[in-house]
Scaffold this motif. Structure first.
Motif, short mmCIF file in Angstrom:
data_model
loop_
_atom_site.label_atom_id
_atom_site.label_comp_id
_atom_site.label_asym_id
_atom_site.label_seq_id
_atom_site.Cartn_x
_atom_site.Cartn_y
_atom_site.Cartn_z
N SER B 171 5.83 27.89 -28.79
CA SER B 171 4.79 27.27 -29.59
C SER B 171 3.56 27.18 -28.72
N GLY B 174 0.25 24.90 -31.07
CA GLY B 174 0.66 24.52 -32.42
C GLY B 174 1.15 25.69 -33.26
N ARG B 185 1.30 17.71 -33.13
CA ARG B 185 0.77 18.08 -31.81
C ARG B 185 0.64 16.81 -30.97
N THR B 202 11.84 19.67 -29.25
CA THR B 202 10.58 19.46 -29.98
C THR B 202 10.84 18.70 -31.29
N GLY B 211 4.52 14.09 -29.91
CA GLY B 211 3.98 15.39 -30.30
C GLY B 211 4.02 16.38 -29.16
N SER B 213 2.36 19.74 -27.08
CA SER B 213 1.17 20.55 -26.78
C SER B 213 1.52 22.03 -26.89
N HIS B 214 2.44 22.49 -26.05
CA HIS B 214 2.89 23.88 -26.06
C HIS B 214 4.37 23.91 -25.68
#
Lengths: 557, 557
Positions: B171, B174, B185, B202, B211, B213-214
């Motif tokens: 991801s 997002g 996020r 996640t 949330g 971020s990546h």
């Protein structure tokens, strides 16, 4: 330098001898040690191993003096005999029994023997204590595993405890044996194959405002394969029956898998929450049913104290264990997610045996063919071997549906564990395919389906509706793997019968009355704490001479 | 039954073919699979492997139909060609580029290539993507380790990311690649060699109100010894430089020790708190410095979310890492407590190498002699070999005091770690003996002493006064082992240089623009999420014929 062949020297006497020699005029340093290879190396590292040592062996006493002059050295060595006598002098205020037997005459209510004589005499003394029906705290180290197994096997048969050998600490009803920290009394009971582990945890429990009911040491090797956790299982059973213990802490080096399985099953069977800390062990989860896995000594203490606060007593569950059904059959785990499969495998290996898998792992046995499961089996259906020319099972359910039917038709199977992973990229409605298959499978045989659904309320498939469809089909559904695994273990772990005859629970309930053989300070410490204790002025039979001892042993048999 | 030798078949086409065949009148069941040993076994388990299959091999397509009558079967097989064509038909609304090169003409801003072609073609396509300066999300499995190493080594040199092979999810800003859950996020960044592991964490982060971020996938083998965590280290470095990431989660199978050390050091060097979950790994503690060790997927999520809440950002520490001194020398741990020694050994083995010990453990190398330490060494001075005819070091400090002087005089030594265990039965004033020895040792050389004191305020020695005496002697004193170990690791771990050239941090900051080769649904999913994506109507060169492909490869070189 002086070498005294054979015989018995008390370690306190040696410590005092060495200190006294070093204090003599002109003496720079001194060493007094049994001439084991290790002790010779240590003396050498301190510049205390003269060449003329020759072939003195492990039962010879080496006395070395380094002095400013040869004369000072010779004078020091000349005083060894006098110092040995002085060191051996114990002040002699009281009458001191010279044998266990005579000690028991002065203290007939004794239930405990504390044994801390040198290792090569220790099994003999512990056996003598068992002869008198005493439970044993065996502090001595350098005792063979064979002797440990013999002592414990006998103790179990007689409903007695042997804590040790190499048991550094214990605390029974607030009385510390050996090395023990002074801590508040309270609802945390401990069993440990780890002396400083128990000391650290009890100290931390105290610092966190908690308290300790009992701490039962087992000796460091109790959970080894040869010993088979005999004392540990007795200890768990004692604490299970002890009303003052609400939460149990179990600490040890990581046991071999078969011992881990029996101990964890026994822990589960106590009906109380058990905090497990196997130092260097990969915990299967933070919590599985009533088992809580810690990753460090301070954390084990923290978890135990939190559990006593939260009042999670699991007692309702305890009642249920009595009428426990037998395990419903084999588990078959059919996973789309590789990590979910691995995590399940590692967790379940602590409880289920034999466990097979297509995942290469020390925790599981390989399968003969990926097309057929054996006994308990966990499959990662997304693994390379299943996906040549085929879509991943998160997209294409065909292979998994076929496998579900195959497993459900196996009369040995009782439980099928599945994962459903939602999200973009995955099948638009996995539950829509799995639910009818679950209904179909359950039509012909009683098979339980446990499903873990991984997803969010924003996923295109809709977490809630997927869960509903699966629940509607009769599956037991969880939204995290750990809870699902806890459920599976609870259904399948089987039970472990406590060792018979049980150790009398009164042992923990009455004040400690003990006979002490070995380090006098341990008797003094017990008396300081208000316990009744008698110290035995022990000397080894045959003056500690190995050959004479061997002859004596033969005559006894 | 039909066998089609050689060639390329898209897995979606095969899935559709099989479903279409099974739907034909009179057909009971159908299978369409490449004839690997595993697929043959699976077909057999479903009663779909006729005897006449012969020696069809892994690159041959097997099509099997089980029908009510021979006629129905023959009719079904006769329709295979028509069904294969229909299956391959992709609706054709848009213009579809047939190569990466032409796709990039329509989407020149692309930074990503998603590759999900069958394994034997995947390395070729990924290499082509690197030729065009693209970062690669390599979903395909059945790719060799050698190809993985070649791709990643090249990518690292060019400052590009290769996530995969067998990377199920990612991801970026997002946008979910492959299989990905839709989550809020937020400040939790992830790096994982585990697709469903990342998806589960996640999803749990989202469920807990947090949330993401990546999430950077690395492929399941990235932390294997051969690959050496190349993508993982790039990922950690990217998240370290990403302002939107406050807490990092690292999830993987347990790496081999040398890879674990490099990854944990790199994680420590990010200057952000890192939650580590190596599935089936024994965590060295709950927390060591900025590293937090989880024991399950839900717990990893929970820890990450708690860390973002508590604002423990470790950023101050981050600034400090820049002017980090080099490690001060070797560690020598001199323990009286066996469990404290073992727990230290296991924790420190994740950071220090070579690490020696007298404790038998996979985590440490043996010593040549117990009398002399080597490199980093942890000693259990209460072990049997040190206590023949000698009191336990908790009672008699002589041997430890000598050893302290010996270690402190070793010019390679920078840090000496000691434990002091208080309580009944132990030495009445251990600090009274150790403190002057510490002062003495520090007089001649700069050696740091770190001491962990185990005890309570009720212990006869007095916890507070013991701590004071040791602190007064210049030692760094802790009251729990975990904190002491965190300090030791922070002093000694050394640093790991990030891979050069760094991957452009902008990669995480700009919206995803991607070319997709393989499963069309992955392009559709990206577009659904609002990303720019072009799907390549890919066919393997030489029609997928292995021999022709080998010749083509030779010509390219």
């Amino acid at each position: 330098m002086d070498v005294r062949p054979g015989g018995y020297y008390d370690s306190i006497v040696l410590m005092q001898l060495q200190a006294a020699l070093a204090d003599l005029p002109g003496v720079l340093d001194a060493g007094a040690a049994m001439a084991t290879a290790e002790n010779r190396a240590l003396l050498e590292a301190n510049g205390l191993l003269p060449d003329e040592v020759g072939d003195a062996g492990p039962s010879d006493l080496l006395i070395v003096v380094k002095a400013e002059t040869e004369k000072a050295a010779a004078e020091a060595i000349a005083r060894v005999d006098a110092l040995l006598v002085r060191g051996g002098d114990s002040g002699g205020e009281d009458y001191r029994p010279r044998s266990l037997e005579s000690a028991l005459k002065t203290l007939p209510g004794a239930r405990w023997a504390l044994v801390s004589v040198p290792g090569r005499f220790a099994a003999r003394v512990a056996g003598e204590a068992l002869d008198h029906g005493l439970n044993v705290f065996l502090y001595s180290d350098n005792v063979s595993v064979a002797d440990e197994v013999a002592l414990k096997t006998r103790a179990v048969k007689e409903g007695l405890l042997v804590m040790g050998p190499d048991c550094g600490t214990a605390s029974i009803g607030g009385f510390g044996f050996g090395f023990a920290n002074r801590v508040r009394r309270g609802p945390v009971g401990l069993v440990g194959a780890s002396g400083t582990g128990l000391q650290a945890i009890t100290s931390h429990v105290h610092a966190l405002g908690g308290g300790v009911s009992h701490a039962i040491g087992t000796g460091g090797r109790d959970l080894d394969a040869q010993v088979g956790a005999l004392t540990c299982r007795q200890g768990l059973d004692l604490l299970a029956r002890d009303d003052g213990t609400e939460v149990i802490v179990l600490v040890s080096k990581p046991p071999v898998p078969e011992v881990a399985r029996s101990v964890l099953r026994a822990a589960w069977g106590t009906g109380k929450p058990v905090v497990v800390h196997f130092v260097g062990f990969a915990p299967p989860a933070r919590r599985l049913g009533p088992l809580y896995f810690a990753t460090s000594l301070p954390e084990a203490a923290w978890m135990a104290v939190e559990l006593t606060k939260s009042g999670k007593k699991e007692k309702a569950r305890s009642a249920g264990t009595a009428e426990r059904r037998s395990a419903p059959g084999y588990l078959r785990g059919l996973f789309a997610g590789g990590t979910l499969a691995s995590e399940s495998l590692l967790a379940l290996a602590n409880f289920l045996d034999p466990l097979h898998s297509n995942i290469k792992s020390d925790a599981a046995r390989p399968l003969e063919t990926v097309a057929r499961s054996e006994a308990h089996t966990i499959l990662d259906l997304g693994a390379d071997e299943y996906t040549v020319g085929r879509l991943h099972p998160m997209i294409d359910s065909d292979m998994r549906l076929r496998r579900m039917a195959q497993e459900a038709a196996d009369p040995g199977v009782g439980l099928i564990l599945l994962d459903v992973v939602l999200g973009d990229g995955a099948h638009p409605d996995p539950a829509g395919e799995l639910a009818p298959a679950i209904v179909e499978a359950r039509r012909s045989r009683e098979v339980e389906f446990v499903v873990v659904v991984v997803g969010t309320d924003e996923d295109p498939q809709g977490l809630e509706s997927q869960v509903e469809a699966l629940t509607g089909a009769g599956a037991t559904v969880f939204e995290d793997l750990t809870s699902a695994l806890g459920h599976v273990v609870d259904r399948l772990r089987g039970s472990v019968a406590p060792l018979e005859p049980a150790v009398d629970a009164e042992l923990l309930a009455v004040p400690v009355v003990a006979v002490n053989v070995g380090l006098e300070s341990f008797a003094a410490s017990l008396k300081d704490q208000g316990a009744e204790a008698v110290h035995v002025e022990w000397r080894p039979p045959a003056g500690g001479d190995d050959r004479l001892l061997a002859i004596l042993d033969k005559l006894r048999r």
